[in-house]
Design a protein around this motif. Structure first.
Motif, PDB file in Angstrom:
ATOM      1  N   ARG A 122       0.820  -1.221   0.000  1.00  0.00           N
ATOM      2  CA  ARG A 122       0.000   0.000   0.000  1.00  0.00           C
ATOM      3  C   ARG A 122       0.844   1.256   0.000  1.00  0.00           C
ATOM      4  O   ARG A 122       0.438   2.291  -0.556  1.00  0.00           O
ATOM      5  CB  ARG A 122      -0.898   0.038   1.247  1.00  0.00           C
ATOM      6  CG  ARG A 122      -2.057  -0.915   1.222  1.00  0.00           C
ATOM      7  CD  ARG A 122      -2.736  -0.942   2.584  1.00  0.00           C
ATOM      8  NE  ARG A 122      -3.130   0.388   3.032  1.00  0.00           N
ATOM      9  CZ  ARG A 122      -3.542   0.670   4.266  1.00  0.00           C
ATOM     10  NH1 ARG A 122      -3.609  -0.292   5.167  1.00  0.00           N
ATOM     11  NH2 ARG A 122      -3.883   1.897   4.586  1.00  0.00           N
TER      12      ARG A 122
ATOM     13  N   ASN B 109       0.722  -1.864  -7.819  1.00  0.00           N
ATOM     14  CA  ASN B 109      -0.702  -1.924  -8.146  1.00  0.00           C
ATOM     15  C   ASN B 109      -1.183  -3.367  -8.098  1.00  0.00           C
ATOM     16  O   ASN B 109      -0.425  -4.301  -8.381  1.00  0.00           O
ATOM     17  CB  ASN B 109      -0.958  -1.357  -9.547  1.00  0.00           C
ATOM     18  CG  ASN B 109      -0.648   0.122  -9.633  1.00  0.00           C
ATOM     19  OD1 ASN B 109      -1.464   0.957  -9.291  1.00  0.00           O
ATOM     20  ND2 ASN B 109       0.548   0.441 -10.107  1.00  0.00           N
ATOM     21  N   LYS B 110      -2.456  -3.546  -7.732  1.00  0.00           N
ATOM     22  CA  LYS B 110      -3.057  -4.873  -7.712  1.00  0.00           C
ATOM     23  C   LYS B 110      -4.143  -4.958  -8.775  1.00  0.00           C
ATOM     24  O   LYS B 110      -4.856  -3.983  -9.027  1.00  0.00           O
ATOM     25  CB  LYS B 110      -3.667  -5.158  -6.334  1.00  0.00           C
ATOM     26  CG  LYS B 110      -2.663  -5.275  -5.209  1.00  0.00           C
ATOM     27  CD  LYS B 110      -3.351  -5.724  -3.934  1.00  0.00           C
ATOM     28  CE  LYS B 110      -3.921  -7.113  -4.084  1.00  0.00           C
ATOM     29  NZ  LYS B 110      -4.643  -7.552  -2.872  1.00  0.00           N
ATOM     30  N   ASN B 111      -4.241  -6.111  -9.391  1.00  0.00           N
ATOM     31  CA  ASN B 111      -5.287  -6.329 -10.389  1.00  0.00           C
ATOM     32  C   ASN B 111      -6.555  -6.775  -9.664  1.00  0.00           C
ATOM     33  O   ASN B 111      -6.844  -7.964  -9.546  1.00  0.00           O
ATOM     34  CB  ASN B 111      -4.829  -7.381 -11.394  1.00  0.00           C
ATOM     35  CG  ASN B 111      -5.804  -7.548 -12.538  1.00  0.00           C
ATOM     36  OD1 ASN B 111      -6.654  -6.674 -12.772  1.00  0.00           O
ATOM     37  ND2 ASN B 111      -5.723  -8.656 -13.238  1.00  0.00           N
TER      38      ASN B 111
ATOM     39  N   ASN C  90      -5.847   7.053  -3.071  1.00  0.00           N
ATOM     40  CA  ASN C  90      -4.750   6.581  -3.914  1.00  0.00           C
ATOM     41  C   ASN C  90      -4.546   5.080  -3.756  1.00  0.00           C
ATOM     42  O   ASN C  90      -4.372   4.356  -4.740  1.00  0.00           O
ATOM     43  CB  ASN C  90      -3.466   7.339  -3.563  1.00  0.00           C
ATOM     44  CG  ASN C  90      -2.271   6.846  -4.357  1.00  0.00           C
ATOM     45  OD1 ASN C  90      -1.580   5.918  -3.945  1.00  0.00           O
ATOM     46  ND2 ASN C  90      -2.012   7.468  -5.495  1.00  0.00           N
ATOM     47  N   GLU C  91      -4.567   4.605  -2.530  1.00  0.00           N
ATOM     48  CA  GLU C  91      -4.379   3.166  -2.280  1.00  0.00           C
ATOM     49  C   GLU C  91      -5.537   2.351  -2.856  1.00  0.00           C
ATOM     50  O   GLU C  91      -5.329   1.300  -3.470  1.00  0.00           O
ATOM     51  CB  GLU C  91      -4.238   2.919  -0.779  1.00  0.00           C
ATOM     52  CG  GLU C  91      -2.938   3.447  -0.198  1.00  0.00           C
ATOM     53  CD  GLU C  91      -2.953   3.556   1.313  1.00  0.00           C
ATOM     54  OE1 GLU C  91      -1.894   3.853   1.882  1.00  0.00           O
ATOM     55  OE2 GLU C  91      -4.022   3.352   1.934  1.00  0.00           O
TER      56      GLU C  91
ATOM     57  N   SER D  10      -7.480   3.210  -5.353  1.00  0.00           N
ATOM     58  CA  SER D  10      -7.442   3.267  -6.815  1.00  0.00           C
ATOM     59  C   SER D  10      -6.373   2.341  -7.382  1.00  0.00           C
ATOM     60  O   SER D  10      -6.449   1.949  -8.556  1.00  0.00           O
ATOM     61  CB  SER D  10      -7.191   4.704  -7.288  1.00  0.00           C
ATOM     62  OG  SER D  10      -5.876   5.129  -6.951  1.00  0.00           O
ATOM     63  N   ARG D  11      -5.377   1.971  -6.561  1.00  0.00           N
ATOM     64  CA  ARG D  11      -4.332   1.043  -7.008  1.00  0.00           C
ATOM     65  C   ARG D  11      -4.686  -0.411  -6.708  1.00  0.00           C
ATOM     66  O   ARG D  11      -3.879  -1.311  -6.906  1.00  0.00           O
ATOM     67  CB  ARG D  11      -2.996   1.411  -6.360  1.00  0.00           C
ATOM     68  CG  ARG D  11      -2.416   2.723  -6.873  1.00  0.00           C
ATOM     69  CD  ARG D  11      -1.012   2.979  -6.394  1.00  0.00           C
ATOM     70  NE  ARG D  11      -0.944   3.293  -4.976  1.00  0.00           N
ATOM     71  CZ  ARG D  11      -0.354   2.524  -4.059  1.00  0.00           C
ATOM     72  NH1 ARG D  11       0.201   1.379  -4.406  1.00  0.00           N
ATOM     73  NH2 ARG D  11      -0.314   2.888  -2.797  1.00  0.00           N
ATOM     74  N   GLY D  12      -5.918  -0.630  -6.225  1.00  0.00           N
ATOM     75  CA  GLY D  12      -6.401  -1.996  -6.073  1.00  0.00           C
ATOM     76  C   GLY D  12      -6.363  -2.559  -4.672  1.00  0.00           C
ATOM     77  O   GLY D  12      -6.722  -3.719  -4.459  1.00  0.00           O
TER      78      GLY D  12
END
Length: 214
Positions: free
Chosen positions: A52, A58-60, A195-196, A198-200
């Motif tokens: 995080r 990033n995570k899918n 932000n976290e 939105s990155r999955g």
């Protein structure tokens, strides 16, 4: 044949044994540091809580399609606790898709109406199932967004009584925001930034909010 000392050119250097040992030691240290950095990088990539905090990780993760179960549970609890003090609360909005968020954002900008949000799609906690909006219901069942309404006739604003109840059970209230205030808005971020999210990265289904806020 007689042995002669080697002839050295002016300015030439001779590698000394201790210098060679020092270079080997430095090389081993650099290799160890590289290995440690690689292990840490892999840890951050495969550990959610660590990842995080690295902006390039990033995570899918599939898009969120409904309210987080803990948010839903506490929204129902808020309605019950408000009813216990004579206030009827209507939950008007829960999860909101990014497309719906963009339509809302366009109001007062590229479409008719007043500006109601400064968050584009993906920038609202609604998009991640972590926020709700509410209104009050009067005795006839009509929805109200009146901050001064006192339906239970105790000399206090019903709206602010609901906001206080919500904060006690773990919500944060948009009416406390600096600058633009979103009075119908309640959210539980569980410590996650937009932000976290939105990155999955997502809060787990059993995470609990901090309670007792005034």
């Amino acid at each position: 044949m007689p042995q002669h000392d080697p002839v050295f050119q002016p300015g030439a250097t001779v590698p000394l044994p201790h210098a060679r040992r020092k270079n080997k030691k430095t090389g081993r240290i650099m290799l160890l540091l590289f290995a440690m950095a690689l292990i840490l990088l892999l840890y951050f990539f495969y550990n959610d809580e660590a990842g995080r905090f690295l902006p390039f990780v990033n995570k899918n993760t599939p898009p969120v399609a409904e309210l987080h179960p803990v948010v839903l549970e506490h929204a129902e609890k808020l309605v019950e606790e408000a009813a216990a003090i004579g206030i009827s609360v209507l939950i008007t909005q829960g999860h909101r898709s990014e497309e719906e968020q963009n339509e809302l954002y366009n109001k007062g900008r590229t479409s008719q109406g007043a500006i109601v949000t400064y968050a584009r799609g993906g920038e609202s906690y609604h998009n991640y199932g972590l926020a709700i909006d509410f209104a009050l219901l009067n005795a006839k069942g009509k929805a109200l967004w009146d901050l001064e309404y006192d339906g239970n006739r105790n000399g206090k604003s019903d709206w602010h009584e609901v906001a206080a109840l919500a904060k006690k059970i773990g919500f944060s209230w948009g009416g406390d925001w600096k600058g633009f205030k979103d009075y119908p808005h309640l959210q539980m971020d569980f410590g996650y930034s937009i932000n976290e999210l939105s990155r999955g990265f997502r809060p787990g289904p059993d995470v609990q909010p901090e309670t007792g806020g005034g």
